[in-house]
Design a protein around this motif. Structure first.
Motif, short mmCIF file in Angstrom:
data_model
loop_
_atom_site.label_atom_id
_atom_site.label_comp_id
_atom_site.label_asym_id
_atom_site.label_seq_id
_atom_site.Cartn_x
_atom_site.Cartn_y
_atom_site.Cartn_z
N GLY A 129 47.56 -11.47 54.43
CA GLY A 129 48.60 -11.13 53.48
C GLY A 129 48.85 -9.65 53.28
O GLY A 129 49.50 -9.26 52.33
N SER A 130 48.38 -8.83 54.17
CA SER A 130 48.56 -7.39 54.03
C SER A 130 48.79 -6.78 55.41
O SER A 130 47.92 -6.13 55.97
CB SER A 130 47.32 -6.79 53.36
OG SER A 130 47.52 -5.42 53.10
N ALA A 131 49.97 -7.02 55.95
CA ALA A 131 50.29 -6.57 57.31
C ALA A 131 49.90 -5.12 57.50
O ALA A 131 50.24 -4.26 56.70
CB ALA A 131 51.77 -6.76 57.60
N GLY A 132 49.17 -4.88 58.56
CA GLY A 132 48.68 -3.54 58.85
C GLY A 132 47.25 -3.35 58.42
O GLY A 132 46.56 -2.47 58.93
N VAL A 151 43.45 -8.81 64.84
CA VAL A 151 43.49 -9.69 66.02
C VAL A 151 44.61 -9.26 66.95
O VAL A 151 44.44 -9.21 68.18
CB VAL A 151 43.63 -11.17 65.61
CG1 VAL A 151 43.96 -12.06 66.81
CG2 VAL A 151 42.36 -11.65 64.93
N GLY A 152 45.76 -8.91 66.41
CA GLY A 152 46.87 -8.42 67.24
C GLY A 152 46.48 -7.18 68.03
O GLY A 152 46.77 -7.07 69.22
N GLY A 184 50.70 -8.16 75.61
CA GLY A 184 49.69 -7.83 74.61
C GLY A 184 50.26 -6.93 73.52
O GLY A 184 50.00 -7.14 72.33
N GLU A 185 51.05 -5.94 73.92
CA GLU A 185 51.68 -5.05 72.94
C GLU A 185 52.67 -5.81 72.07
O GLU A 185 52.75 -5.58 70.86
CB GLU A 185 52.38 -3.89 73.66
CG GLU A 185 51.41 -2.91 74.29
CD GLU A 185 52.08 -1.93 75.24
OE1 GLU A 185 53.29 -2.08 75.54
OE2 GLU A 185 51.37 -1.00 75.70
N HIS A 201 54.18 -8.38 66.89
CA HIS A 201 54.58 -9.55 66.10
C HIS A 201 53.50 -9.95 65.09
O HIS A 201 53.83 -10.37 63.97
CB HIS A 201 54.92 -10.73 67.02
CG HIS A 201 56.20 -10.52 67.76
ND1 HIS A 201 57.43 -10.50 67.14
CD2 HIS A 201 56.44 -10.29 69.07
CE1 HIS A 201 58.38 -10.28 68.03
NE2 HIS A 201 57.80 -10.14 69.22
N LEU A 202 52.24 -9.83 65.45
CA LEU A 202 51.18 -10.19 64.51
C LEU A 202 51.03 -9.18 63.38
O LEU A 202 50.41 -9.49 62.35
CB LEU A 202 49.85 -10.36 65.26
CG LEU A 202 49.79 -11.59 66.16
CD1 LEU A 202 48.52 -11.58 67.01
CD2 LEU A 202 49.89 -12.87 65.35
N SER A 203 51.60 -8.00 63.52
CA SER A 203 51.57 -7.02 62.42
C SER A 203 52.89 -6.96 61.68
O SER A 203 53.08 -6.11 60.80
CB SER A 203 51.18 -5.64 62.95
OG SER A 203 52.16 -5.15 63.84
N ASP A 204 53.80 -7.87 61.98
CA ASP A 204 55.10 -7.93 61.30
C ASP A 204 54.89 -8.26 59.82
O ASP A 204 54.25 -9.26 59.50
CB ASP A 204 55.97 -9.00 61.96
CG ASP A 204 57.37 -9.07 61.39
OD1 ASP A 204 57.61 -8.63 60.24
OD2 ASP A 204 58.26 -9.58 62.09
N PRO A 205 55.42 -7.45 58.92
CA PRO A 205 55.25 -7.73 57.49
C PRO A 205 55.76 -9.12 57.08
O PRO A 205 55.21 -9.71 56.16
CB PRO A 205 56.07 -6.62 56.80
CG PRO A 205 56.12 -5.52 57.79
CD PRO A 205 56.12 -6.18 59.15
#
Length: 134
Positions: free
Chosen positions: A67-70, A77-78, A108-109, A114-118
């Motif tokens: 719940g806290s992108a970044g 994991v991203g 991978g990038e 996408h996994l760090s998308d808010p």
């Protein structure tokens, strides 16, 4: 003489932490034996699922997990996916054809992006906020 517990009995069947549900249990079983690091992650997830938590601790875990992108586990994991897919950082990929190396790195990038998308963190963040009423 013992005094009565003002909160009532807490060690009752109704207050027990339930066992893992079939979805989570099945997902953890599917990850068994792939790598010792994955087994540690599985153990951590199982501990988090079966441990008794406080309200504040639950709120913090929801934000920390997703719940806290970044600054959450999903973001980490991203970044790990991006690292493992990069032949400059993962020597196992260096013998692949150059095109395959670059394709793996690009994907991978993109996974890390996408996994760090808010937006991905919105629901876990809202669940966390709902607990504290903010």
């Amino acid at each position: 003489m013992a005094t009565a517990d003002p909160y009532g009995p807490v060690h009752t069947t109704g207050n027990a932490v339930p066992p893992l549900d079939t979805d989570l249990s099945g997902a953890l079983e599917d990850l068994a034996g792939i790598h010792p690091g994955i087994d540690l992650i599985r153990d951590g997830i199982r501990l988090l699922a079966l441990d008794r938590h406080t309200v504040d601790g639950t709120q913090t875990l929801l934000a920390t997990l997703a719940g806290s992108a970044g600054a959450d586990v999903i973001t980490a994991v991203g970044h790990l996916v991006a690292r493992l897919a990069n032949s400059d950082l993962n020597p196992a990929l260096r013998n692949l054809p150059f095109d395959a190396q670059k394709t793996a790195q690009r994907h991978g990038e993109q996974a890390a992006f996408h996994l760090s998308d808010p937006d991905l963190a919105d629901h876990a963040s809202e669940a966390s906020a709902a607990i504290t009423g903010t």
